[in-house]
Design a protein around this motif. Structure first.
Motif, PDB file in Angstrom:
ATOM      1  N   VAL A  99       0.839  -1.202   0.000  1.00 18.97           N
ATOM      2  CA  VAL A  99       0.000   0.000   0.000  1.00 18.97           C
ATOM      3  C   VAL A  99       0.873   1.250   0.000  1.00 18.97           C
ATOM      4  O   VAL A  99       0.620   2.205  -0.751  1.00 18.97           O
ATOM      5  CB  VAL A  99      -0.956  -0.007   1.219  1.00 18.97           C
ATOM      6  N   HIS A 100       1.916   1.257   0.797  1.00 22.93           N
ATOM      7  CA  HIS A 100       2.795   2.416   0.842  1.00 22.93           C
ATOM      8  C   HIS A 100       3.554   2.613  -0.459  1.00 22.93           C
ATOM      9  O   HIS A 100       3.751   3.761  -0.902  1.00 22.93           O
ATOM     10  CB  HIS A 100       3.766   2.291   2.025  1.00 22.93           C
ATOM     11  N   VAL A 101       3.958   1.557  -1.097  1.00 23.71           N
ATOM     12  CA  VAL A 101       4.646   1.670  -2.385  1.00 23.71           C
ATOM     13  C   VAL A 101       3.702   2.220  -3.452  1.00 23.71           C
ATOM     14  O   VAL A 101       4.078   3.107  -4.233  1.00 23.71           O
ATOM     15  CB  VAL A 101       5.237   0.300  -2.803  1.00 23.71           C
ATOM     16  N   VAL A 102       2.463   1.737  -3.487  1.00 21.46           N
ATOM     17  CA  VAL A 102       1.488   2.235  -4.468  1.00 21.46           C
ATOM     18  C   VAL A 102       1.194   3.712  -4.222  1.00 21.46           C
ATOM     19  O   VAL A 102       1.117   4.510  -5.166  1.00 21.46           O
ATOM     20  CB  VAL A 102       0.195   1.387  -4.436  1.00 21.46           C
ATOM     21  N   LEU A 103       1.057   4.104  -2.966  1.00 21.24           N
ATOM     22  CA  LEU A 103       0.830   5.524  -2.657  1.00 21.24           C
ATOM     23  C   LEU A 103       2.005   6.386  -3.088  1.00 21.24           C
ATOM     24  O   LEU A 103       1.822   7.477  -3.640  1.00 21.24           O
ATOM     25  CB  LEU A 103       0.571   5.709  -1.160  1.00 21.24           C
ATOM     26  N   ALA A 104       3.212   5.921  -2.850  1.00 20.50           N
ATOM     27  CA  ALA A 104       4.394   6.678  -3.256  1.00 20.50           C
ATOM     28  C   ALA A 104       4.461   6.803  -4.774  1.00 20.50           C
ATOM     29  O   ALA A 104       4.785   7.880  -5.302  1.00 20.50           O
ATOM     30  CB  ALA A 104       5.654   6.011  -2.715  1.00 20.50           C
ATOM     31  N   LEU A 105       4.144   5.730  -5.477  1.00 19.05           N
ATOM     32  CA  LEU A 105       4.124   5.795  -6.946  1.00 19.05           C
ATOM     33  C   LEU A 105       3.060   6.760  -7.446  1.00 19.05           C
ATOM     34  O   LEU A 105       3.289   7.509  -8.401  1.00 19.05           O
ATOM     35  CB  LEU A 105       3.882   4.408  -7.532  1.00 19.05           C
ATOM     36  N   PHE A 106       1.890   6.753  -6.806  1.00 16.91           N
ATOM     37  CA  PHE A 106       0.837   7.685  -7.208  1.00 16.91           C
ATOM     38  C   PHE A 106       1.278   9.134  -7.018  1.00 16.91           C
ATOM     39  O   PHE A 106       1.064   9.979  -7.889  1.00 16.91           O
ATOM     40  CB  PHE A 106      -0.450   7.424  -6.429  1.00 16.91           C
ATOM     41  N   VAL A 107       1.873   9.441  -5.895  1.00 14.15           N
ATOM     42  CA  VAL A 107       2.336  10.806  -5.641  1.00 14.15           C
ATOM     43  C   VAL A 107       3.402  11.199  -6.668  1.00 14.15           C
ATOM     44  O   VAL A 107       3.382  12.312  -7.198  1.00 14.15           O
ATOM     45  CB  VAL A 107       2.870  10.937  -4.198  1.00 14.15           C
ATOM     46  N   TYR A 108       4.307  10.298  -6.980  1.00 15.17           N
ATOM     47  CA  TYR A 108       5.356  10.575  -7.970  1.00 15.17           C
ATOM     48  C   TYR A 108       4.754  10.860  -9.346  1.00 15.17           C
ATOM     49  O   TYR A 108       5.111  11.840  -9.999  1.00 15.17           O
ATOM     50  CB  TYR A 108       6.323   9.391  -8.037  1.00 15.17           C
ATOM     51  N   VAL A 109       3.827  10.001  -9.785  1.00 14.62           N
ATOM     52  CA  VAL A 109       3.212  10.187 -11.106  1.00 14.62           C
ATOM     53  C   VAL A 109       2.379  11.464 -11.135  1.00 14.62           C
ATOM     54  O   VAL A 109       2.427  12.234 -12.106  1.00 14.62           O
ATOM     55  CB  VAL A 109       2.362   8.951 -11.474  1.00 14.62           C
ATOM     56  N   ALA A 110       1.605  11.715 -10.091  1.00 14.15           N
ATOM     57  CA  ALA A 110       0.776  12.927 -10.043  1.00 14.15           C
ATOM     58  C   ALA A 110       1.635  14.185 -10.031  1.00 14.15           C
ATOM     59  O   ALA A 110       1.310  15.182 -10.679  1.00 14.15           O
ATOM     60  CB  ALA A 110      -0.134  12.894  -8.822  1.00 14.15           C
ATOM     61  N   TRP A 111       2.739  14.153  -9.321  1.00 16.03           N
ATOM     62  CA  TRP A 111       3.642  15.311  -9.267  1.00 16.03           C
ATOM     63  C   TRP A 111       4.234  15.586 -10.641  1.00 16.03           C
ATOM     64  O   TRP A 111       4.271  16.727 -11.089  1.00 16.03           O
ATOM     65  CB  TRP A 111       4.740  15.053  -8.245  1.00 16.03           C
ATOM     66  N   ASN A 112       4.712  14.542 -11.309  1.00 18.87           N
ATOM     67  CA  ASN A 112       5.302  14.728 -12.638  1.00 18.87           C
ATOM     68  C   ASN A 112       4.264  15.129 -13.667  1.00 18.87           C
ATOM     69  O   ASN A 112       4.549  15.930 -14.558  1.00 18.87           O
ATOM     70  CB  ASN A 112       6.021  13.454 -13.086  1.00 18.87           C
ATOM     71  N   GLU A 113       3.058  14.589 -13.574  1.00 17.10           N
ATOM     72  CA  GLU A 113       2.001  14.969 -14.506  1.00 17.10           C
ATOM     73  C   GLU A 113       1.615  16.430 -14.319  1.00 17.10           C
ATOM     74  O   GLU A 113       1.422  17.157 -15.279  1.00 17.10           O
ATOM     75  CB  GLU A 113       0.787  14.075 -14.304  1.00 17.10           C
ATOM     76  N   GLY A 114       1.528  16.876 -13.085  1.00 17.86           N
ATOM     77  CA  GLY A 114       1.180  18.270 -12.814  1.00 17.86           C
ATOM     78  C   GLY A 114       2.261  19.226 -13.274  1.00 17.86           C
ATOM     79  O   GLY A 114       1.972  20.271 -13.854  1.00 17.86           O
ATOM     80  N   SER A 115       3.521  18.876 -13.059  1.00 14.57           N
ATOM     81  CA  SER A 115       4.603  19.773 -13.493  1.00 14.57           C
ATOM     82  C   SER A 115       4.708  19.787 -15.011  1.00 14.57           C
ATOM     83  O   SER A 115       5.022  20.812 -15.606  1.00 14.57           O
ATOM     84  CB  SER A 115       5.930  19.360 -12.856  1.00 14.57           C
ATOM     85  N   ARG A 116       4.412  18.646 -15.674  1.00 15.11           N
ATOM     86  CA  ARG A 116       4.437  18.614 -17.139  1.00 15.11           C
ATOM     87  C   ARG A 116       3.337  19.506 -17.703  1.00 15.11           C
ATOM     88  O   ARG A 116       3.563  20.283 -18.623  1.00 15.11           O
ATOM     89  CB  ARG A 116       4.248  17.180 -17.628  1.00 15.11           C
ATOM     90  N   GLN A 117       2.141  19.426 -17.134  1.00 10.45           N
ATOM     91  CA  GLN A 117       1.039  20.266 -17.595  1.00 10.45           C
ATOM     92  C   GLN A 117       1.325  21.737 -17.314  1.00 10.45           C
ATOM     93  O   GLN A 117       0.983  22.604 -18.100  1.00 10.45           O
ATOM     94  CB  GLN A 117      -0.267  19.839 -16.932  1.00 10.45           C
ATOM     95  N   TRP A 118       1.990  22.026 -16.205  1.00  9.65           N
ATOM     96  CA  TRP A 118       2.322  23.397 -15.877  1.00  9.65           C
ATOM     97  C   TRP A 118       3.328  23.932 -16.886  1.00  9.65           C
ATOM     98  O   TRP A 118       3.203  25.071 -17.347  1.00  9.65           O
ATOM     99  CB  TRP A 118       2.880  23.458 -14.462  1.00  9.65           C
TER     100      TRP A 118
END
Length: 124
Positions: A99-118
């Protein structure tokens, strides 16, 4: 002529029609015909975000449960020969770590997706 509410009915004039004084009326604009160009870009971004969220939601549900039962049956009881009671404990640890690994991966992907869109929005 008045409507049921008491206000006067207004008849819209077509584009280019002149008033009695000869001045042109401003053209009526229709907002429902075409969406603004930004809406198409936001819709693609929304679709991408929704896909990412649904993917990680499925991963969050299926992966810990699957790893719990498979590690309990095949790794801890089958390969390592642990008792039923001990295998529950260690399989739960595997599920919590997952669960912690999946959460960390989600935060990583969401962070990179948001910075790419920005960055893409900043270049426009």
């Amino acid at each position: 002529m008045t409507s049921a509410g008491g206000s006067a009915d207004r008849k819209w004039r077509v584009r280019g029609e002149r008033r009695s004084g000869g001045a042109r009326l401003p053209a009526m604009e229709r907002y429902d015909k075409a969406a603004p160009p930004e809406l198409g870009q936001n819709e693609g971004s929304l679709t991408s975000t929704l896909r990412t969220l649904l993917f990680f939601t499925a991963l969050m549900i299926l992966l810990p449960i699957g790893l719990y039962f498979s590690s309990k049956a095949y790794v801890f009881e089958g390969t390592l020969g642990m008792s039923n009671r001990d295998s529950y404990f260690y399989a739960a640890i595997v599920a919590v770590v997952t669960v912690h690994v999946v959460l960390a991966l989600f935060v990583y992907v969401a962070w990179n997706e948001g910075s790419r869109q920005w960055r893409e929005g900043k270049q426009d």
